[in-house]
Design an enzyme around this catalytic site. Structure first.
Site, mmCIF file in Angstrom:
data_model
loop_
_atom_site.group_PDB
_atom_site.id
_atom_site.type_symbol
_atom_site.label_atom_id
_atom_site.label_comp_id
_atom_site.label_asym_id
_atom_site.label_seq_id
_atom_site.Cartn_x
_atom_site.Cartn_y
_atom_site.Cartn_z
ATOM 1 N N ASP A 100 43.445 34.633 45.608
ATOM 2 C CA ASP A 100 43.020 36.120 46.031
ATOM 3 C C ASP A 100 42.265 36.149 47.012
ATOM 4 O OD1 ASP A 100 44.944 37.825 44.926
ATOM 5 O OD2 ASP A 100 43.786 37.807 42.966
ATOM 6 N N ASP A 162 51.293 40.323 43.716
ATOM 7 C CA ASP A 162 50.098 40.632 44.320
ATOM 8 C C ASP A 162 49.816 39.531 45.579
ATOM 9 O OD1 ASP A 162 50.457 40.946 41.756
ATOM 10 O OD2 ASP A 162 48.365 41.569 41.271
#
Ligand code: GLY
Length: 387
Positions: A100, A162
């Protein structure tokens, strides 16, 4: 269906008014939350500061960049730059970082470099991009999401939908470094996601486990969703926005097709009130919402609408505005006393009680994407996910 221009014209006054309320609120909040890596709020409505290594740590600074760029209120820029400094310990937290890093730095350091040419920010963003690059599993052709083992579970060969939102930092690094390997990896991962995460009906799986050598999918897991095979709405939203962003960077039509397929599925599954349920395939009672899914999906739908031309774009823009208006009417708190704006976000579902409260709460990226979507309607000149 009216075309894009007609729908935008009908809603532009509302969008301006909504932005004025957002600015009215955050121009106060930014002063008292300057030294926080803000995420949710405590019971008194004050931002909670999270660890720099957490995946949400860049959103508060990123939101301040969006607000500064549109308003030129220097207080927002001070907060955005303070956020970057507060995040520096994470840059050297090798074991604590995972995929991320794109979410974390590209909308913060990446923004500060692209908008204002700051060399230190450029280097921070390049470090983040290199860290993401290093997660690529060459044999399998995918970017590993997480690290090592969770108890007995080996998560080294898991990908999650994601991750599409982390790819922009790779496209950017390719351009800055004149090194197309970053783009090759981003495209390989996006191709895998079309093959392994997007189902034939346009819904997406949250987690896929791969064979490390061939990359073939060996299992899917519910992850944040209600069950294996269900349809976690924030995951669908990551798919919509993530694929259209890859299309904008590469102009490869298959990414726009994937974004549209997921978007059509998402729109068809929204309830009449347009308030986003947490999973489109969960039991209808009790009702759990996730405001973040609506805000993220709206960003992606607006971008699709802009790409497909004004006649086809009307339907996507209309859906985005329905989602945003529903959030504005039912879940938004513009009072400056509450540091958060959108309520009814859901971090994890089904809720895991060790992390409670994680259902129907305020979440920083809900505020971030809602603001980003409103600014898209207003024609803001900076797109944080582009080069
Ligand atoms: N990227 C993690 C989540 O959406 O919960």
């Amino acid at each position: 269906m009216k075309n894009y221009d007609a729908i935008l014209k009908e809603n532009i006054y509302w969008a301006r008014e909504t932005f004025a309320k957002i600015d009215g609120k955050f121009s106060k909040v930014t002063l008292r939350s300057r030294d926080k890596l803000s995420d949710g709020v405590d019971k008194n409505g004050f931002h909670i500061s999270k660890s720099p290594s957490g995946w949400t740590s860049g959103f508060w600074g990123g939101l301040n960049h969006l607000l500064y760029n549109y308003t030129k209120n220097e207080e927002y820029l001070k907060t955005a730059r303070r956020s970057e400094e507060l995040m520096d310990p994470a840059l050297v937290d090798f074991a604590g970082l995972y995929h991320d890093v794109g979410f974390m730095w590209h909308i913060l350091s990446g923004a500060n470099y692209r908008l204002y040419g700051d060399e230190m920010s450029k280097n921070r963003n390049l470090h983040a991009a290199a860290s993401l690059f290093s997660r690529y599993v060459l044999s399998g052709g995918f970017i590993r999401a997480w690290n090592g083992h969770w108890g007995d579970e080996n998560v080294e060969n898991w990908t999650i939908i994601d991750c599409l939102m982390n790819l922009p930092i790779l496209y950017w690094a390719s351009e800055v470094l004149h090194d197309d390997r970053f783009t090759q990896i981003a495209k390989a991962h996006a191709d895998m996601a079309i093959r392994d995460h997007v189902r034939p009906d346009g819904s997406v799986a949250h987690i896929v486990e791969h064979d490390r050598e061939t990359g073939e999918p060996v299992a899917t897991y519910a992850g944040q969703g209600y069950a294996v095979g269900s349809s976690w709405s924030r995951g669908q939203a990551w798919g919509i926005y993530g694929f259209v962003i890859s299309y904008k960077h590469t102009r490869d039509e298959k990414y726009l097709d994937a974004a549209k397929r997921i978007a059509n599925y998402f729109i068809a599954n929204c309830s009449d009130d347009w308030l986003p349920r947490v999973d489109f395939r969960a039991p209808s009672e009790p009702v759990y919402y996730d405001s973040t899914a609506g805000a993220i999906a709206a960003c992606g739908l607006i971008e699709i609408a802009k790409e497909v031309g004004e006649n086809e774009g009307g339907a996507f823009l209309n859906a985005a505005i329905n989602l945003l208006r529903a959030l504005d009417k039912s879940f938004a708190d513009y009072s400056p006393e509450n540091d958060a704006m959108l309520g009814y976000g859901t971090v994890r579902y089904p809720s895991r009680k060790e992390y409670l409260p994680d259902v129907h709460i305020s979440i920083i990226y809900g505020d971030y994407y809602f603001t980003e979507a409103i600014l898209k309607l207003l024609g803001a000149d900076f797109d944080p996910w582009m080069k």
